[in-house]
Scaffold this active site. Structure first.
Site, PDB file in Angstrom:
ATOM      1  CD  GLU A 208       8.845   5.420  -1.862  1.00  0.00           C
ATOM      2  OE1 GLU A 208       8.286   5.470  -0.758  1.00  0.00           O
ATOM      3  OE2 GLU A 208       8.842   4.407  -2.594  1.00  0.00           O
TER       4      GLU A 208
ATOM      5  CD  GLU B 268       2.399   8.209   8.429  1.00  0.00           C
ATOM      6  OE1 GLU B 268       1.821   7.120   8.654  1.00  0.00           O
ATOM      7  OE2 GLU B 268       1.884   9.123   7.751  1.00  0.00           O
TER       8      GLU B 268
ATOM      9  CG  LEU C  47       2.473   8.536   0.835  1.00  0.00           C
ATOM     10  CD1 LEU C  47       1.276   8.869  -0.051  1.00  0.00           C
ATOM     11  CD2 LEU C  47       3.646   8.080   0.003  1.00  0.00           C
TER      12      LEU C  47
ATOM     13  N   GLY D 126      15.523   2.807 -10.445  1.00  0.00           N
ATOM     14  CA  GLY D 126      15.412   2.513 -11.859  1.00  0.00           C
ATOM     15  C   GLY D 126      14.039   2.814 -12.433  1.00  0.00           C
TER      16      GLY D 126
ATOM     17  NE  ARG E 125       2.097  -1.833   2.768  1.00  0.00           N
ATOM     18  CZ  ARG E 125       1.755  -0.584   3.039  1.00  0.00           C
ATOM     19  NH1 ARG E 125       0.759  -0.009   2.370  1.00  0.00           N
ATOM     20  NH2 ARG E 125       2.377   0.090   3.985  1.00  0.00           N
TER      21      ARG E 125
ATOM     22  CD  GLU F  23      -3.091   3.081   7.769  1.00  0.00           C
ATOM     23  OE1 GLU F  23      -3.863   3.747   8.503  1.00  0.00           O
ATOM     24  OE2 GLU F  23      -2.076   3.563   7.251  1.00  0.00           O
TER      25      GLU F  23
ATOM     26  CD  GLU G   3       1.569   3.326   9.772  1.00  0.00           C
ATOM     27  OE1 GLU G   3       2.590   2.668  10.094  1.00  0.00           O
ATOM     28  OE2 GLU G   3       1.255   3.550   8.598  1.00  0.00           O
TER      29      GLU G   3
END
Length: 208
Positions: free
Chosen positions: A124, A97, A82, A120, A68, A148, A101
């Site tokens: 999402e 997914e 998503l 904040g 990430r 991936e 995956e």
């Protein structure tokens, strides 16, 4: 007083979108405060996500390790992705997914929990499913690319994941929330008492 989140929307006097990306954008709203003053609030606009805590018959959770870039880490995560289309059924997205995956399908699906990941600064919303009755999916494996392509898969006992979470060794939001929610459900009314997979999701309404 009931401890329950409630929808509310303060008045917006102006809005702008200074950045638009491939999947998300940044919005600036001028919001009226309770005292009548107006302030600017910048936040990321996100289509929403689903995640899958896939639990096998041995009490192990299917996890994957993926790079990430924003946090400069390889994180252990649960399958997630998503909502690609506005109004998409989140169960269908979760099943997709898990297949893409991990090349896995599941017989039993429940809603484990719903969360706002960073309220904040981002809108999402994520629905985390519990999937049981796991087996290998039919057909060809989904062809992965980019981050991936370097992904690792494992099945890890729930207790080991919980220890990693509390030791500060596992950080992915959906994994942390999913594992701790699973333990809470198991020690409470049981997994069969969880909400059905097609339960309403006001944060991201969908067609059943």
């Amino acid at each position: 007083m009931a401890i329950k989140d409630t929808p509310e929307e303060w008045r917006i006097t102006a809005t702008a979108t200074p950045f638009t990306g491939n999947k998300t954008s940044v919005r600036t709203d001028e919001v009226v405060m309770p005292d009548g003053s107006t302030v600017k609030r910048d936040y990321q606009v996100h289509p929403g996500s689903v995640a899958v805590l896939a639990l096998d018959d041995e009490g192990k959770v299917l996890v994957l390790r993926q790079y990430r870039h924003p946090v400069r880490h390889k994180l252990w995560e649960i399958p997630a992705g998503l909502l690609d289309v506005p109004g998409e059924n989140p169960l269908h997205a979760a099943q997709r997914e898990l297949y893409e995956e991990a090349h896995v399908k599941a017989e039993d699906w429940r809603v484990l929990t719903d969360v706002f990941t960073t309220p904040g600064g981002c809108d999402e919303a994520v629905r985390i499913f519990l999937a049981r009755g796991l087996s290998e999916a039919e057909g060809e494996r989904f062809e992965v690319e980019e981050e991936e392509a370097d992904m690792e898969l494992a099945r890890v006992p729930v207790a080991d994941l919980a220890r990693g979470v509390l030791a500060g060794e596992l950080h992915n939001n959906c994994l942390v929330v999913g594992v701790l929610s699973l333990l809470a459900a198991q020690s409470g009314d049981g997994l069969d008492a969880l909400r059905p997979a097609e339960a309403p999701w006001p944060a991201r309404p969908f067609q059943a």
